[in-house]
Design a protein around this motif. Structure first.
Motif, PDB file in Angstrom:
ATOM      1  N   TYR A  99     -26.483  18.585 -25.220  1.00  0.00           N
ATOM      2  CA  TYR A  99     -26.442  19.812 -26.293  1.00  0.00           C
ATOM      3  C   TYR A  99     -27.694  20.625 -25.821  1.00  0.00           C
ATOM      4  N   CYS A 100     -28.905  20.133 -25.598  1.00  0.00           N
ATOM      5  CA  CYS A 100     -29.982  21.054 -25.275  1.00  0.00           C
ATOM      6  C   CYS A 100     -30.559  21.037 -23.920  1.00  0.00           C
ATOM      7  N   GLY A 101     -30.037  20.002 -23.016  1.00  0.00           N
ATOM      8  CA  GLY A 101     -30.337  20.079 -21.589  1.00  0.00           C
ATOM      9  C   GLY A 101     -31.683  19.194 -21.152  1.00  0.00           C
TER      10      GLY A 101
ATOM     11  N   SER B 174     -36.360  12.207 -26.573  1.00  0.00           N
ATOM     12  CA  SER B 174     -36.774  13.579 -26.732  1.00  0.00           C
ATOM     13  C   SER B 174     -36.100  14.059 -27.771  1.00  0.00           C
ATOM     14  N   VAL B 175     -36.842  14.813 -28.559  1.00  0.00           N
ATOM     15  CA  VAL B 175     -36.070  15.551 -29.635  1.00  0.00           C
ATOM     16  C   VAL B 175     -35.715  16.924 -29.561  1.00  0.00           C
ATOM     17  N   CYS B 176     -34.468  17.432 -29.431  1.00  0.00           N
ATOM     18  CA  CYS B 176     -34.069  18.614 -29.289  1.00  0.00           C
ATOM     19  C   CYS B 176     -33.783  19.488 -30.331  1.00  0.00           C
ATOM     20  N   GLY B 177     -33.840  19.084 -31.470  1.00  0.00           N
ATOM     21  CA  GLY B 177     -33.851  19.803 -32.912  1.00  0.00           C
ATOM     22  C   GLY B 177     -32.331  19.671 -33.279  1.00  0.00           C
ATOM     23  N   ALA B 178     -31.515  19.138 -32.503  1.00  0.00           N
ATOM     24  CA  ALA B 178     -30.071  18.873 -32.776  1.00  0.00           C
ATOM     25  C   ALA B 178     -29.951  17.480 -33.350  1.00  0.00           C
ATOM     26  N   THR B 179     -30.869  16.884 -33.591  1.00  0.00           N
ATOM     27  CA  THR B 179     -30.779  15.487 -33.609  1.00  0.00           C
ATOM     28  C   THR B 179     -30.113  15.125 -35.340  1.00  0.00           C
ATOM     29  N   ASP B 180     -30.911  15.906 -36.168  1.00  0.00           N
ATOM     30  CA  ASP B 180     -30.062  15.938 -37.400  1.00  0.00           C
ATOM     31  C   ASP B 180     -28.631  16.051 -37.570  1.00  0.00           C
ATOM     32  N   THR B 181     -28.113  17.273 -36.824  1.00  0.00           N
ATOM     33  CA  THR B 181     -26.732  17.553 -36.933  1.00  0.00           C
ATOM     34  C   THR B 181     -25.822  16.535 -36.048  1.00  0.00           C
ATOM     35  N   GLY B 182     -26.599  15.745 -35.271  1.00  0.00           N
ATOM     36  CA  GLY B 182     -25.714  14.592 -34.565  1.00  0.00           C
ATOM     37  C   GLY B 182     -25.231  14.939 -33.257  1.00  0.00           C
ATOM     38  N   GLN B 183     -25.864  16.344 -32.622  1.00  0.00           N
ATOM     39  CA  GLN B 183     -25.383  16.983 -31.501  1.00  0.00           C
ATOM     40  C   GLN B 183     -26.384  16.607 -30.402  1.00  0.00           C
ATOM     41  N   HIS B 184     -27.350  16.029 -30.519  1.00  0.00           N
ATOM     42  CA  HIS B 184     -28.339  15.514 -29.760  1.00  0.00           C
ATOM     43  C   HIS B 184     -27.641  14.188 -29.044  1.00  0.00           C
ATOM     44  N   LYS B 185     -27.286  14.290 -27.778  1.00  0.00           N
ATOM     45  CA  LYS B 185     -26.650  13.168 -27.304  1.00  0.00           C
ATOM     46  C   LYS B 185     -26.907  12.860 -25.750  1.00  0.00           C
TER      47      LYS B 185
END
Ligand SMILES: Cc1cc2nc3c(=O)[nH]c(=O)nc-3n(C[C@H](O)[C@H](O)[C@H](O)COP(=O)(O)OP(=O)(O)OC[C@H]3O[C@@H](n4cnc5c(N)ncnc54)[C@H](O)[C@@H]3O)c2cc1C
Length: 268
Positions: free
Chosen positions: A46-48, A54-65
């Protein structure tokens, strides 16, 4: 790094040569291209971010993969070498360790002729008074395993005796063993005191006595050793030393280890 094993033993890393990269480099002698680099790393899709965890800010949305990125690199060649048993490149790396283990473990270990050894000599140095003593729980567990297995360790009258074994009887045997160890040590020390040469004074030393050695092998031969001695058929006391050697190999040659562990199906 030193890993404690059994009651007084250890496996200590001394040095290594080569690496996973050097294995690839050796294999590439055929084309002269050398090591080209490891490819696929881990990246957040998602964030590269390249940092695992690491936390990319999309964790809550489940997009951090986290997923693989980049073209496959030399890990593909390493896997191909290993899986096709093109093993000579794995002789371009190796490791030296120092082992403190009971003599009966060394007796099994020294059957591996493709390692080099130097051992403390009781001809020159009295062996410290340290003997392996399995715990009552360990013994009970081994009895249960032997009774449940189909190997020849438990057959006929052995089975009856094993079934009747209680913790009290096991502890009595351990006590007897302690008495034998103490008596053997007394005869050893007395021999040294009255001038019996060390090479003869050592005769009463039990096979449970701890000794020390350095062992050196190339990566290929460490893997062959681990294949035989980490296997469930190997005696527990050498298996736990092999486990410690495996921990060092995993740390020093992580990519080769990964292939080896997958082949051996560790963890399954
Ligand atoms: C579970 C288990 C039970 C065992 N039980 C017994 C037992 O009851 N009695 C007993 O005596 N031993 C026993 N052994 C020891 C076993 O027979 C081997 O000596 C030991 O495992 C070392 O294996 P290796 O010869 O493959 O290793 P290494 O000596 O390190 O050799 C590695 C490889 O090099 C090659 N090689 C080395 N030397 C020669 C040679 N001279 N000729 C041809 N090829 C060679 C072989 O391909 C060999 O596999 C047992 C081992 C295990 C793991």
């Amino acid at each position: 790094m030193k890993i404690n094993v059994l009651d007084h033993g250890s496996v200590e890393f001394i040095e290594m040569w080569g690496s996973d990269e050097r294995v690839v480099e050796a294999a590439r002698m055929s084309t002269g291209k050398g090591f080209q680099g490891w490819g696929r790393g881990i990246q957040c899709e998602y964030c590269g971010s390249l940092e695992e965890g690491s936390v990319c800010g999309a964790t809550d949305t489940g997009q951090h993969k986290m997923g693989p990125y980049g073209p496959p690199g030399d890990e593909k060649l390493l896997a191909s070498l290993y899986n096709h048993k093109h093993m000579t490149p794995f002789e371009m790396a190796g490791m030296v360790i120092e082992v403190k283990a009971p003599l009966f473990v060394f007796r099994e270990w020294h059957r591996h002729r493709t390692q080099s050894y130097n051992e403390l000599s009781a001809r020159y140095t009295p062996l410290p008074n340290e003997n392996y003593m399995p715990s009552a729980a360990d013994i009970a567990q081994r009895v249960a395993l032997a009774l449940g297995s189909t190997n020849r360790q438990a057959s006929g009258t052995d089975v009856e005796a094993m079934r009747a074994l209680t913790t009290g009887v096991i502890n009595q045997w351990r006590w007897d063993l302690d008495v034998v160890y103490a008596r053997a040590q007394a005869v050893y020390e007395h021999g040294l005191k009255i001038g019996i040469p060390k090479e003869l004074a050592r005769l009463p030393v039990p096979v449970a006595r701890y000794s020390r050695m350095r062992a050196s092998a190339v990566l290929r031969n460490w893997l062959a050793f681990l294949t035989l001695r980490k296997a469930p058929q190997a005696q527990y006391e050498i298996r736990v030393f092999a486990d410690a050697v495996g921990t060092l190999i995993e740390q020093k040659f992580p990519r080769t280890w990964e292939l080896f562990a997958k082949e051996q199906e560790y963890g399954k």
